[in-house]
Design a protein around this motif. Structure first.
Motif, PDB file in Angstrom:
ATOM      1  N   GLY A  24      18.425  43.257  15.555  1.00  0.00           N
ATOM      2  CA  GLY A  24      17.453  43.204  16.751  1.00  0.00           C
ATOM      3  C   GLY A  24      16.253  42.387  16.338  1.00  0.00           C
ATOM      4  O   GLY A  24      15.260  42.107  16.968  1.00  0.00           O
ATOM      5  N   TRP A  25      16.427  41.603  14.873  1.00  0.00           N
ATOM      6  CA  TRP A  25      15.395  40.676  14.630  1.00  0.00           C
ATOM      7  C   TRP A  25      15.988  39.395  14.643  1.00  0.00           C
ATOM      8  O   TRP A  25      16.791  39.176  13.487  1.00  0.00           O
ATOM      9  N   ILE A  26      15.761  38.248  15.337  1.00  0.00           N
ATOM     10  CA  ILE A  26      16.482  37.050  15.176  1.00  0.00           C
ATOM     11  C   ILE A  26      15.901  36.023  14.722  1.00  0.00           C
ATOM     12  O   ILE A  26      16.344  34.928  14.224  1.00  0.00           O
ATOM     13  N   THR A  27      14.100  35.955  14.893  1.00  0.00           N
ATOM     14  CA  THR A  27      13.660  35.016  14.462  1.00  0.00           C
ATOM     15  C   THR A  27      13.229  34.955  12.894  1.00  0.00           C
ATOM     16  O   THR A  27      13.661  35.979  12.397  1.00  0.00           O
ATOM     17  N   MET A  28      12.785  34.004  12.473  1.00  0.00           N
ATOM     18  CA  MET A  28      12.462  33.883  10.909  1.00  0.00           C
ATOM     19  C   MET A  28      11.940  35.261  10.519  1.00  0.00           C
ATOM     20  O   MET A  28      10.760  35.591  10.829  1.00  0.00           O
ATOM     21  N   GLY A  29      12.607  35.870   9.375  1.00  0.00           N
ATOM     22  CA  GLY A  29      12.044  37.096   8.961  1.00  0.00           C
ATOM     23  C   GLY A  29      12.773  37.142   7.380  1.00  0.00           C
ATOM     24  O   GLY A  29      12.723  36.419   6.497  1.00  0.00           O
ATOM     25  N   GLU A  30      13.214  38.601   7.165  1.00  0.00           N
ATOM     26  CA  GLU A  30      13.568  38.972   6.016  1.00  0.00           C
ATOM     27  C   GLU A  30      14.778  37.802   5.342  1.00  0.00           C
ATOM     28  O   GLU A  30      15.191  37.618   4.249  1.00  0.00           O
ATOM     29  N   LYS A  31      15.898  37.856   6.233  1.00  0.00           N
ATOM     30  CA  LYS A  31      17.075  36.885   5.751  1.00  0.00           C
ATOM     31  C   LYS A  31      16.638  35.729   5.382  1.00  0.00           C
ATOM     32  O   LYS A  31      17.041  34.924   4.329  1.00  0.00           O
ATOM     33  N   SER A  32      15.744  35.026   5.994  1.00  0.00           N
ATOM     34  CA  SER A  32      15.166  33.656   5.785  1.00  0.00           C
ATOM     35  C   SER A  32      14.498  33.572   4.452  1.00  0.00           C
ATOM     36  O   SER A  32      14.610  32.838   3.870  1.00  0.00           O
ATOM     37  N   GLN A  33      13.699  34.902   4.073  1.00  0.00           N
ATOM     38  CA  GLN A  33      12.988  34.961   2.891  1.00  0.00           C
ATOM     39  C   GLN A  33      13.932  35.142   1.786  1.00  0.00           C
ATOM     40  O   GLN A  33      13.638  34.541   0.660  1.00  0.00           O
ATOM     41  N   THR A  34      15.047  35.868   1.873  1.00  0.00           N
ATOM     42  CA  THR A  34      16.144  35.788   0.894  1.00  0.00           C
ATOM     43  C   THR A  34      16.824  34.578   0.656  1.00  0.00           C
ATOM     44  O   THR A  34      17.297  34.020  -0.567  1.00  0.00           O
ATOM     45  N   PHE A  35      16.974  34.019   1.593  1.00  0.00           N
ATOM     46  CA  PHE A  35      17.738  32.637   1.720  1.00  0.00           C
ATOM     47  C   PHE A  35      16.856  31.521   0.850  1.00  0.00           C
ATOM     48  O   PHE A  35      17.272  30.978  -0.066  1.00  0.00           O
ATOM     49  N   GLU A  36      15.496  31.539   1.040  1.00  0.00           N
ATOM     50  CA  GLU A  36      14.746  30.967   0.388  1.00  0.00           C
ATOM     51  C   GLU A  36      14.659  31.274  -1.242  1.00  0.00           C
ATOM     52  O   GLU A  36      14.726  30.283  -2.025  1.00  0.00           O
ATOM     53  N   LYS A  37      14.562  32.413  -1.503  1.00  0.00           N
ATOM     54  CA  LYS A  37      14.570  33.090  -2.784  1.00  0.00           C
ATOM     55  C   LYS A  37      15.858  32.492  -3.555  1.00  0.00           C
ATOM     56  O   LYS A  37      15.946  32.036  -4.668  1.00  0.00           O
ATOM     57  N   ASN A  38      17.299  32.857  -2.868  1.00  0.00           N
ATOM     58  CA  ASN A  38      18.468  32.350  -3.490  1.00  0.00           C
ATOM     59  C   ASN A  38      18.429  30.965  -3.697  1.00  0.00           C
ATOM     60  O   ASN A  38      19.157  30.348  -4.524  1.00  0.00           O
ATOM     61  N   PHE A  39      17.861  30.108  -2.581  1.00  0.00           N
ATOM     62  CA  PHE A  39      17.936  28.679  -2.851  1.00  0.00           C
ATOM     63  C   PHE A  39      17.267  28.261  -4.222  1.00  0.00           C
ATOM     64  O   PHE A  39      17.651  27.498  -4.727  1.00  0.00           O
ATOM     65  N   SER A  40      16.039  28.786  -4.278  1.00  0.00           N
ATOM     66  CA  SER A  40      15.420  28.385  -5.313  1.00  0.00           C
ATOM     67  C   SER A  40      15.917  28.857  -6.531  1.00  0.00           C
ATOM     68  O   SER A  40      15.934  27.869  -7.731  1.00  0.00           O
ATOM     69  N   THR A  41      16.734  29.938  -6.728  1.00  0.00           N
ATOM     70  CA  THR A  41      17.503  30.221  -7.872  1.00  0.00           C
ATOM     71  C   THR A  41      18.574  28.932  -8.145  1.00  0.00           C
ATOM     72  O   THR A  41      18.845  28.837  -9.154  1.00  0.00           O
ATOM     73  N   LEU A  42      19.218  28.706  -7.085  1.00  0.00           N
ATOM     74  CA  LEU A  42      20.285  27.701  -7.293  1.00  0.00           C
ATOM     75  C   LEU A  42      19.551  26.487  -7.948  1.00  0.00           C
ATOM     76  O   LEU A  42      20.033  25.597  -8.749  1.00  0.00           O
ATOM     77  N   LEU A  43      18.357  26.343  -7.528  1.00  0.00           N
ATOM     78  CA  LEU A  43      17.755  24.979  -8.067  1.00  0.00           C
ATOM     79  C   LEU A  43      16.860  25.299  -9.418  1.00  0.00           C
ATOM     80  O   LEU A  43      16.281  24.242 -10.074  1.00  0.00           O
ATOM     81  N   GLY A  44      17.004  26.607  -9.942  1.00  0.00           N
ATOM     82  CA  GLY A  44      16.668  26.890 -11.441  1.00  0.00           C
ATOM     83  C   GLY A  44      15.605  27.777 -11.536  1.00  0.00           C
ATOM     84  O   GLY A  44      15.107  27.917 -12.477  1.00  0.00           O
ATOM     85  N   GLY A  45      15.083  27.928 -10.136  1.00  0.00           N
ATOM     86  CA  GLY A  45      14.185  29.288 -10.502  1.00  0.00           C
ATOM     87  C   GLY A  45      12.857  29.220  -9.934  1.00  0.00           C
ATOM     88  O   GLY A  45      12.067  29.403  -9.123  1.00  0.00           O
ATOM     89  N   ASP A  46      12.098  28.163 -10.541  1.00  0.00           N
ATOM     90  CA  ASP A  46      10.462  27.945 -10.538  1.00  0.00           C
ATOM     91  C   ASP A  46      10.192  27.282  -9.122  1.00  0.00           C
ATOM     92  O   ASP A  46       9.133  27.601  -9.002  1.00  0.00           O
ATOM     93  N   VAL A  47      10.969  26.645  -8.572  1.00  0.00           N
ATOM     94  CA  VAL A  47      10.552  25.803  -7.296  1.00  0.00           C
ATOM     95  C   VAL A  47      10.407  26.870  -6.197  1.00  0.00           C
ATOM     96  O   VAL A  47      10.870  28.091  -6.036  1.00  0.00           O
ATOM     97  N   HIS A  48       9.311  26.374  -5.460  1.00  0.00           N
ATOM     98  CA  HIS A  48       9.176  26.977  -4.089  1.00  0.00           C
ATOM     99  C   HIS A  48       9.888  26.337  -3.057  1.00  0.00           C
ATOM    100  O   HIS A  48      10.241  25.166  -2.834  1.00  0.00           O
ATOM    101  N   SER A  49      10.634  27.242  -2.092  1.00  0.00           N
ATOM    102  CA  SER A  49      11.595  26.623  -1.144  1.00  0.00           C
ATOM    103  C   SER A  49      11.083  27.236   0.024  1.00  0.00           C
ATOM    104  O   SER A  49      10.767  28.438   0.452  1.00  0.00           O
ATOM    105  N   THR A  50      11.092  26.473   1.224  1.00  0.00           N
ATOM    106  CA  THR A  50      10.547  26.733   2.610  1.00  0.00           C
ATOM    107  C   THR A  50      11.777  26.334   3.410  1.00  0.00           C
ATOM    108  O   THR A  50      12.237  25.065   3.661  1.00  0.00           O
TER     109      THR A  50
END
Ligand SMILES: Cc1ncc(COP(=O)(O)O)c(C=O)c1O
Length: 377
Positions: free
Chosen positions: A26-52
């Motif tokens: 029931g929630w399709i616009t930018m939300g918690e999945k997007s936040q997790t995607f950003e967090k996991n993408f930052s992990t791919l890049l080594g952790g410290d980076v901010h991902s949007t």
């Protein structure tokens, strides 16, 4: 129609289930999945980076130029051999694109030397592209940009997971811009990621992504905010939850998929060894972990590319060109682009052969056989 397509999605029921779950939530616009995607993408890049997470790499590139205040009268150096998004975003902010040539016929990336040759007092930024997933020589480029007080943007559309000297592409410049377009190493249909190590630039990315708003629709839904302020003007370059859910699954597959790509490229190189009529770039890799986004070859001057593409097609082999020269596009014919002899020559002779992580060795063999036959080898 094709026996071997240029690209195939690396999708299975995991992607289908991920999208179904989002739709059913029931929630399709930018939300918690997007936040997790950003967090996991930052992990791919080594952790410290901010991902949007954003709607495309083009959006990420546009936002980078806006946040770095690049405007009319400024010059931005971009590779002469790249996708049109790089020249378009520069022109869309009113700045002037200046082309840097490839290092050589063996290494098609731009370098500190080819960038330096184009620096003037108006140069405000450089956009580097890690062509085909092969990282640029970043040490010298970073030093050059620092010495000349020039902003550095990495176009990492081809390079999610690539490393230079054990450090992830997308963490070297002011901003890194990733694409999750269908044919990319990580694909969600349309999507992208804007990365930065700088907190202020990360905040700017958030503002430009969503109308300059200080609170998200999700915050209001969760009861964390009643209304919002507009801190500055911005755009709507948001991603949605379906794409972020796809991104999360694709992110889990990325490392293995990039290894598969390497194995396939090694196989291509082995099968094509000694065949006359073309050369293969990026064979000498030093200090880098490449991610093999595409498999480009450079045809000899004597080979008719159009006829070769036709012969491959008859055998059911799809091929492509990365990239036509900017000067040959109607939009850029009369804008006074500087010349870049190596890139312009490569643009007339480049051919991209099929490559995707689920490609079989048998399919590589079919492509090589067809190419050999077409070249009379
Ligand atoms: C080098 C490069 N930059 C930018 C882009 C634009 O990416 P997007 O389609 O996500 O806007 C692409 C996409 O093909 C690309 O190859």
């Amino acid at each position: 129609m094709w026996k071997v397509q240029l690209f195939k999605l690396n999708y299975d029921e995991k992607e289908t289930n991920a999208v179904n779950d989002v739709v059913n939530s029931g929630w399709i616009t930018m939300g918690e999945k997007s936040q997790t995607f950003e967090k996991n993408f930052s992990t791919l890049l080594g952790g410290d980076v901010h991902s949007t997470a954003v709607s495309s790499a083009t959006a990420a590139l546009h936002m980078s130029l806006l946040a770095l205040n690049i405007k009319a009268g400024d010059e931005v150096i971009i590779p002469a051999l790249t996708f049109v998004a790089d020249i378009n975003v520069v022109r869309m902010v009113g700045a002037t694109p200046i082309l840097a040539d490839c290092k050589s016929y063996e290494d098609w990336n731009i370098t500190a030397e080819t960038i330096k040759a184009q620096i003037t007092s108006k140069t405000k930024a450089v956009i580097v592209v890690h062509f085909a997933g092969y990282p640029c020589e970043m040490d010298a480029i970073i030093k050059l940009c620092k010495d000349h007080n020039i902003a550095l943007i990495e176009d990492c559309a081809h390079a999610p997971g690539a490393k230079y000297k054990n450090k992830a592409c997308g963490t070297f410049g002011d901003y890194g811009c990733f694409s999750f377009f269908t044919n990319k190493n990580l694909s969600v249909g349309e999507g992208g990621m804007l990365t930065t190590n700088d907190e202020h630039l990360a905040q700017q990315a958030k503002y430009f992504r969503s109308h300059g708003m200080t609170a998200l629709t999700l915050d209001r839904h969760k009861g964390r905010a009643i209304t919002y302020d507009i801190a500055q003007s911005g755009l709507n370059y948001r991603i949605d939850e379906m794409r972020s859910a796809l991104g999360l699954v694709q992110l889990e597959k990325l490392k293995h998929a990039n290894v598969q790509r390497r194995i396939l490229v090694e196989r291509y190189i082995k099968e094509l060894e000694g065949i006359k009529g073309f050369s293969i770039p990026f064979k000498k890799l030093e200090n880098v972990e490449a991610v093999y986004h595409i498999f480009p070859i450079l045809l000899d001057e004597t080979i008719d590319r159009v006829s070769l593409i036709g012969k491959l097609k008859v055998d059911g082999i799809q091929s492509s060109i990365h990239y036509p020269a900017f000067k040959d596009f109607t939009a850029f014919k009369n804008i006074g682009l500087n010349s870049s002899p190596i890139a312009e020559d490569i643009a007339t002779r480049e051919l991209t052969l099929p490559l995707y992580p689920t490609m079989s060795i048998e399919e590589v063999h079919l492509v090589c056989d067809s190419l050999k036959k077409a070249l009379g080898a």
